[in-house]
Design a protein around this motif. Structure first.
Motif, PDB file in Angstrom:
ATOM      1  N   PHE A 219       3.449   3.027  -4.096  1.00 35.56           N
ATOM      2  CA  PHE A 219       3.963   1.824  -3.458  1.00 35.56           C
ATOM      3  C   PHE A 219       4.980   2.154  -2.387  1.00 35.56           C
TER       4      PHE A 219
ATOM      5  N   PRO B   6       4.125   3.352   2.062  1.00 34.34           N
ATOM      6  CA  PRO B   6       4.097   2.631   3.341  1.00 34.34           C
ATOM      7  C   PRO B   6       5.473   2.514   3.975  1.00 34.34           C
TER       8      PRO B   6
ATOM      9  N   ILE C  80       2.568  -8.266   4.326  1.00 39.06           N
ATOM     10  CA  ILE C  80       2.698  -8.156   2.880  1.00 39.06           C
ATOM     11  C   ILE C  80       2.144  -6.822   2.398  1.00 39.06           C
ATOM     12  N   TRP C  81       0.973  -6.473   2.890  1.00 39.18           N
ATOM     13  CA  TRP C  81       0.323  -5.233   2.463  1.00 39.18           C
ATOM     14  C   TRP C  81       1.218  -4.033   2.670  1.00 39.18           C
ATOM     15  N   SER C  82       1.878  -3.977   3.823  1.00 36.71           N
ATOM     16  CA  SER C  82       2.684  -2.791   4.113  1.00 36.71           C
ATOM     17  C   SER C  82       4.114  -2.930   3.634  1.00 36.71           C
ATOM     18  N   GLY C  83       4.501  -4.147   3.231  1.00 37.95           N
ATOM     19  CA  GLY C  83       5.911  -4.345   2.955  1.00 37.95           C
ATOM     20  C   GLY C  83       6.330  -4.428   1.500  1.00 37.95           C
ATOM     21  N   ILE C  84       5.438  -4.953   0.635  1.00 39.21           N
ATOM     22  CA  ILE C  84       5.962  -5.221  -0.701  1.00 39.21           C
ATOM     23  C   ILE C  84       6.157  -3.958  -1.530  1.00 39.21           C
ATOM     24  N   GLY C  85       5.450  -2.919  -1.177  1.00 42.27           N
ATOM     25  CA  GLY C  85       5.587  -1.697  -1.953  1.00 42.27           C
ATOM     26  C   GLY C  85       7.025  -1.217  -2.029  1.00 42.27           C
TER      27      GLY C  85
ATOM     28  N   MET D 131       9.345  -3.420  -3.979  1.00 45.01           N
ATOM     29  CA  MET D 131       9.269  -3.304  -5.434  1.00 45.01           C
ATOM     30  C   MET D 131      10.075  -2.115  -5.932  1.00 45.01           C
TER      31      MET D 131
ATOM     32  N   TYR E  66      -3.650  -3.127  -6.045  1.00 44.88           N
ATOM     33  CA  TYR E  66      -2.851  -2.894  -4.847  1.00 44.88           C
ATOM     34  C   TYR E  66      -2.843  -1.421  -4.480  1.00 44.88           C
ATOM     35  N   SER E  67      -2.781  -0.560  -5.485  1.00 46.86           N
ATOM     36  CA  SER E  67      -2.812   0.872  -5.205  1.00 46.86           C
ATOM     37  C   SER E  67      -4.089   1.262  -4.501  1.00 46.86           C
TER      38      SER E  67
ATOM     39  N   LEU F  96      -4.029   0.272  -1.025  1.00 44.10           N
ATOM     40  CA  LEU F  96      -3.170   1.112  -0.202  1.00 44.10           C
ATOM     41  C   LEU F  96      -3.816   2.459   0.090  1.00 44.10           C
TER      42      LEU F  96
ATOM     43  N   PHE G 181      -6.418   4.879   3.744  1.00 40.40           N
ATOM     44  CA  PHE G 181      -5.988   6.187   4.226  1.00 40.40           C
ATOM     45  C   PHE G 181      -7.046   7.247   3.954  1.00 40.40           C
TER      46      PHE G 181
END
Lengths: 314, 290
Positions: A128, A131, A186-191, A194, B29-30, B33, B37
């Motif tokens: 997480f 990013p 959201i995809w790049s930010g919430i990691g 958290m 989510y993992s 992500l 890549f």
């Protein structure tokens, strides 16, 4: 050789900065000289001039002081749709709401889960967090190529039976572009969020958390009535900073769509005028107006937040 | 460790459902992500034709030569890959150094010395972070242009000499909590303020400096915004990829372009693997209290 008096005078001439206090002051001045100069030039002067610009217009090579910039802004914003400025303002608000009411709750809630050491939390944390340290450029490039027509996302949707031509162009579609940028945010930010909040929760002293286990407090109660109040200083500060930074948002827009298809924000607009337009009066006025409106709101929110829960100290 | 985790799970029955749901979410989510890549990496090894024909499969031949191709052909604003790499390294090193230097110059006196205006400076530091001052961009850009400092790599040094910011806050807290007794002993021996500063206090703060350097360096390495505005003739890798992507006329060979993306990514990943604990711990929100 010298009389006593002469000796003293000589000593004073040789060592003008005798006292510790004077030496200290000289030291402080030396240390602060460059940063203070930097501040004066690159912050104070720049901002003061920016304020001046807000009241200026150039007609026929002459500088005129006027309120026209502000009038124009108000006119543009209230003229509704189809206008870059009103679009920018509304989009900036949309991003703010996204961050405050979607991103932050997701981050905080799932950081709590991470803190509870859900199986695999160690691995999840690392994934997480990535990013956050990878350049936004790389993230947006990968994202764009992934969702592009002809890219993997659409192919995957195809497997689920969704026809190729019914899939929207995402970033190229006025109906979906803004939404797609938000998804990217959201995809790049919430990691990172958290991981950060789970660290904050972890710093709550253990005895408080042990107490609620003994009492058999349910997990939701634990979250809402114990954890949130205890991380409130950090949480509220982050929310205030998000609010304050609302008008500076522009990065994702620039990277993903360059403002096309209805994705302009205040931040992006000002950035664009920095580089691409020679007129800095209007953007400076827009900035000043935004600051003038935003500043009292930020202070108000800060005060409300500080009074809401007693200042937590541990 | 494990039994404690299970114990945590067992105590709260309502937690089980939550955990299952969360785990599914985390796993999904993992994948979201990591997979893109992975896809980019694998695609960078394909030939251009194979990339377009077969998006998902593993590359038939792992063409590592694509990476050589990237280094040879990627070019933005008359800067080839190696030059962009050089720019990135230069900006990162000088920017990190000047930023930490400036923040130290401000944080140390404020933390350790009483003088008129110290409170004012500290409040300004906080103020600048919280106050939403929008719209100074055009004014700043014009100033830089007027000073003829555009497209001057050394300007980034100047730009980063602002002593107020995240690093300042961290260093301030660090110096404030450092004991003064060593310094007092040194003063008795006749050391000057400067000597105490660089011979005693800075070494004492070394772990903080290490952590801050890593954080700052990563930020500058990833930054495309400042180079885009101020040093467009000397693009960094981050800026290069951005321009490449935006002016898609460049991107004729996508796998090679992806190679460039991966190459820019690798230094960060390496740093992260070495310093992951430091990085993750130091990004924790500090909780400003005024």
């Amino acid at each position: 050789m010298y009389s006593r008096e002469e000796g003293h005078i000589l000593l004073k001439l040789k060592n003008p900065l005798k006292t510790k206090k004077q030496k200290d002051l000289a030291f402080v001045i030396c240390m602060l000289a460059i940063p203070v100069a930097h501040f004066f030039v690159f912050w104070l002067f720049v901002n003061l001039r920016s304020i001046l610009y807000a009241f200026q217009q150039e007609t026929g090579g002459q500088i005129v002081y006027t309120l026209n910039n502000f009038k124009n802004i108000i006119r543009d914003v209230s003229s509704g749709e189809g206008n870059i400025i009103s679009e920018s303002v509304f989009n900036s608000f949309k991003f703010l709401f996204l961050s405050v009411f979607v991103s932050t709750p997701i981050c905080v809630f799932f950081s709590f889960v991470l803190y509870k050491k859900i199986p695999g939390h160690g691995v999840f944390r690392v994934i997480f967090f990535l990013p956050a340290i990878i350049s936004q450029v790389i993230l947006s490039t990968i994202f764009t190529y992934f969702i592009n027509p002809g890219g993997p996302l659409n192919a995957i949707l195809g497997i689920f039976g969704i026809a190729e031509d019914s899939i929207p162009q995402w970033l190229g579609d006025p109906k979906y572009a803004l939404l797609t940028v938000m998804v990217f945010t959201i995809w790049s930010g919430i990691g990172a969020g958290m991981v950060v909040y789970s660290g904050t929760i972890a710093r709550i002293p253990g005895d408080i958390m042990e107490y609620d286990k003994l009492e058999g407090v349910g997990i939701f109660r634990e979250f809402f009535q114990i954890v949130i109040p205890l991380i409130w200083p950090t949480l509220s500060t982050m929310l205030v900073l998000t609010l304050a930074g609302m008008a500076a948002l522009g990065g994702q827009v620039m990277l993903l769509t360059e403002g096309k298809f209805g994705t302009y924000t205040i931040g992006y607009f000002i950035f664009r005028s920095m580089k691409y337009s020679s007129s800095y009066y209007y953007p400076s006025a827009l900035g000043l107006m935004t600051t003038a409106i935003l500043f009292p709101i930020v202070m108000l929110v800060k005060n409300i937040f500080n009074r809401f829960w007693a200042d937590v100290q541990y | 460790m494990k039994t404690k985790a299970i114990k945590n799970l067992a105590i709260h029955k309502s937690a089980n459902l939550l955990f299952i749901f969360s785990f599914i979410f985390f796993a999904a989510y993992s994948v979201l992500l990591v997979y893109p890549f992975l896809w980019v990496f694998l695609s960078s090894l394909k030939s251009n034709r194979e990339f377009f024909e077969n998006m998902f499969s593993l590359p038939k031949n792992w063409i590592f030569a694509n990476y050589v191709e990237t280094v040879k052909t990627m070019q933005i604003n008359d800067n080839n890959f190696l030059q962009m790499l050089r720019n990135s390294i230069f900006l990162t090193v000088t920017g990190t150094f000047s930023n930490l230097l400036a923040c130290s110059l401000v944080a140390y006196p404020l933390a350790k010395y009483k003088f008129r205006g110290s409170k004012l400076i500290y409040n300004i530091a906080i103020f600048v972070q919280i106050i939403p001052l929008v719209g100074s961009g055009p004014s700043l850009y014009k100033l830089v242009a007027q000073l003829h400092l555009l497209n001057n790599l050394w300007f980034i040094w100047i730009l980063n000499m602002g002593g107020l910011g995240f690093s300042f806050l961290i260093l301030y807290a660090c110096f404030k909590s450092t004991s003064w007794t060593y310094a007092e002993a040194a003063f008795m021996d006749g050391a000057s303020n400067f000597k105490v500063f660089y011979a005693i206090m800075i070494p004492l703060a070394k772990p903080v400096y290490v952590a801050l350097s890593i954080m700052t360096a990563i930020t500058i390495w990833n930054d495309y915004y400042s180079p885009f505005l101020y040093t467009e003739n000397y693009p960094t890798l981050a800026l290069g990829i951005f321009l490449y992507k935006v002016k898609s006329v460049y991107v004729s060979n996508i796998p090679v372009f992806f190679g460039g993306v991966i190459l820019t990514l690798i230094p960060i990943l390496i740093i992260f693997m070495i310093f992951s604990k430091t990085i993750m711990q130091n990004t924790v929100a500090g909780g400003l209290k005024e």
